[in-house]
Design a protein around this motif. Sequence first.
Motif, PDB file in Angstrom:
ATOM      1  N   TYR A 100       0.833  -1.200   0.000  1.00 39.55           N
ATOM      2  CA  TYR A 100       0.000   0.000   0.000  1.00 39.55           C
ATOM      3  C   TYR A 100       0.873   1.256   0.000  1.00 39.55           C
ATOM      4  CZ  TYR A 100      -3.999   2.914   1.584  1.00 39.55           C
ATOM      5  OH  TYR A 100      -5.000   3.846   1.698  1.00 39.55           O
ATOM      6  N   ARG A 101       1.866   1.271   0.867  1.00 39.03           N
ATOM      7  CA  ARG A 101       2.743   2.435   0.979  1.00 39.03           C
ATOM      8  C   ARG A 101       3.453   2.700  -0.356  1.00 39.03           C
ATOM      9  NH1 ARG A 101       7.978   3.967   1.992  1.00 39.03           N
ATOM     10  NH2 ARG A 101       8.264   5.686   3.476  1.00 39.03           N
ATOM     11  N   GLU A 102       3.916   1.648  -0.991  1.00 41.30           N
ATOM     12  CA  GLU A 102       4.602   1.805  -2.278  1.00 41.30           C
ATOM     13  C   GLU A 102       3.665   2.411  -3.327  1.00 41.30           C
ATOM     14  OE1 GLU A 102       6.761  -1.024  -5.672  1.00 41.30           O
ATOM     15  OE2 GLU A 102       6.403  -1.800  -3.644  1.00 41.30           O
ATOM     16  N   GLN A 103       2.393   1.958  -3.315  1.00 41.35           N
ATOM     17  CA  GLN A 103       1.444   2.433  -4.319  1.00 41.35           C
ATOM     18  C   GLN A 103       1.039   3.892  -4.090  1.00 41.35           C
ATOM     19  OE1 GLN A 103       0.401   0.613  -6.988  1.00 41.35           O
ATOM     20  NE2 GLN A 103      -0.809   2.340  -7.754  1.00 41.35           N
ATOM     21  N   GLY A 112      -4.379   4.143 -10.983  1.00 38.82           N
ATOM     22  CA  GLY A 112      -3.762   3.790  -9.713  1.00 38.82           C
ATOM     23  C   GLY A 112      -4.732   3.877  -8.551  1.00 38.82           C
ATOM     24  N   ALA A 113      -5.732   4.753  -8.669  1.00 34.62           N
ATOM     25  CA  ALA A 113      -6.706   4.929  -7.593  1.00 34.62           C
ATOM     26  C   ALA A 113      -7.492   3.647  -7.332  1.00 34.62           C
ATOM     27  CB  ALA A 113      -7.652   6.072  -7.930  1.00 34.62           C
ATOM     28  N   LEU A 114      -7.751   2.877  -8.367  1.00 31.47           N
ATOM     29  CA  LEU A 114      -8.498   1.631  -8.189  1.00 31.47           C
ATOM     30  C   LEU A 114      -7.700   0.651  -7.329  1.00 31.47           C
ATOM     31  CD1 LEU A 114      -9.893   1.168 -11.818  1.00 31.47           C
ATOM     32  CD2 LEU A 114     -10.975   2.263  -9.846  1.00 31.47           C
ATOM     33  N   GLN A 115      -6.405   0.575  -7.549  1.00 29.68           N
ATOM     34  CA  GLN A 115      -5.533  -0.282  -6.746  1.00 29.68           C
ATOM     35  C   GLN A 115      -5.454   0.242  -5.312  1.00 29.68           C
ATOM     36  OE1 GLN A 115      -4.265  -3.095  -7.430  1.00 29.68           O
ATOM     37  NE2 GLN A 115      -2.524  -3.460  -6.055  1.00 29.68           N
ATOM     38  N   ILE A 116      -5.402   1.547  -5.175  1.00 31.35           N
ATOM     39  CA  ILE A 116      -5.357   2.173  -3.848  1.00 31.35           C
ATOM     40  C   ILE A 116      -6.591   1.801  -3.042  1.00 31.35           C
ATOM     41  CG2 ILE A 116      -5.573   4.394  -2.647  1.00 31.35           C
ATOM     42  CD1 ILE A 116      -2.743   3.825  -3.497  1.00 31.35           C
TER      43      ILE A 116
END
Length: 260
Positions: A100-103, A112-116
Amino acid sequence: MTSRLIAPWLALLVLLSPTSWASISAAEAMNLAGMQRMLSQRIAKNYLMLGSEIRPEQAEQQLEQSIAKFESNHLALNDYAPSADIRSALQAAGDTWQRYREQVLTRPEQSGALQILMLSDQLLAQSEHLVQLVERHSGSSSAVLVNRSGRQRMLSQRIATLYLAMSWRLPVANLQQSFEQAVSEFDLALHELQQAEQNTVQINKGLTQAEAQWRFTRAGFNLVSDSRYVPTVITTTTETLLWQMHELTNQYEGVMLAKH
């Protein structure tokens, strides 16, 4: 934000010293574990604020502070961990946290927001499990109130996150439903806290103020049905709500400590 509300948060941002890690009580562990739930959502909110250019300077500052706080809390809880199941839960959350921190440190964009959002939900579930384990281990009836009020902190940030996701038109399944569920959960828990027999005069006063702020916040949701969004307003009102619930959680922690 008033100075009264800023002061507790500034104290939270001071990284815990190694000597304090070993000495935290079950009540403090409950508070810190509950805070991890909130931070999982706050970090996602900050990412979405940056991506949709909503108060970006504030979002950047909050993101940096929240990452630092999550890591210091994790260290404190690792040192506290009194049982194998709590240590295992911390390990699982720590693994998710690294991804999570890396993303969240990548350039904010819709893909990227979807992965977040996916990782924030996973970390939230793991942090929720950790809170339940710490509460059960404490054996204190007052721990329920620390848990419940601490969860309101998380919901203030989750509501803001889901609102931002809707306003940014992110293609997330059941987004509106998740938002409405979070709002309903906040409503229910606030009512339950108001009925708690352990409430002090000060706690009741804080709950009355939080209820007034919540009514003000909810007024901004009325535009959603017309697809009109006011993300700057919602991020501001939920921020005040967060500090109010944080202060109440600290007071419930004090009630829990007084019982021992």
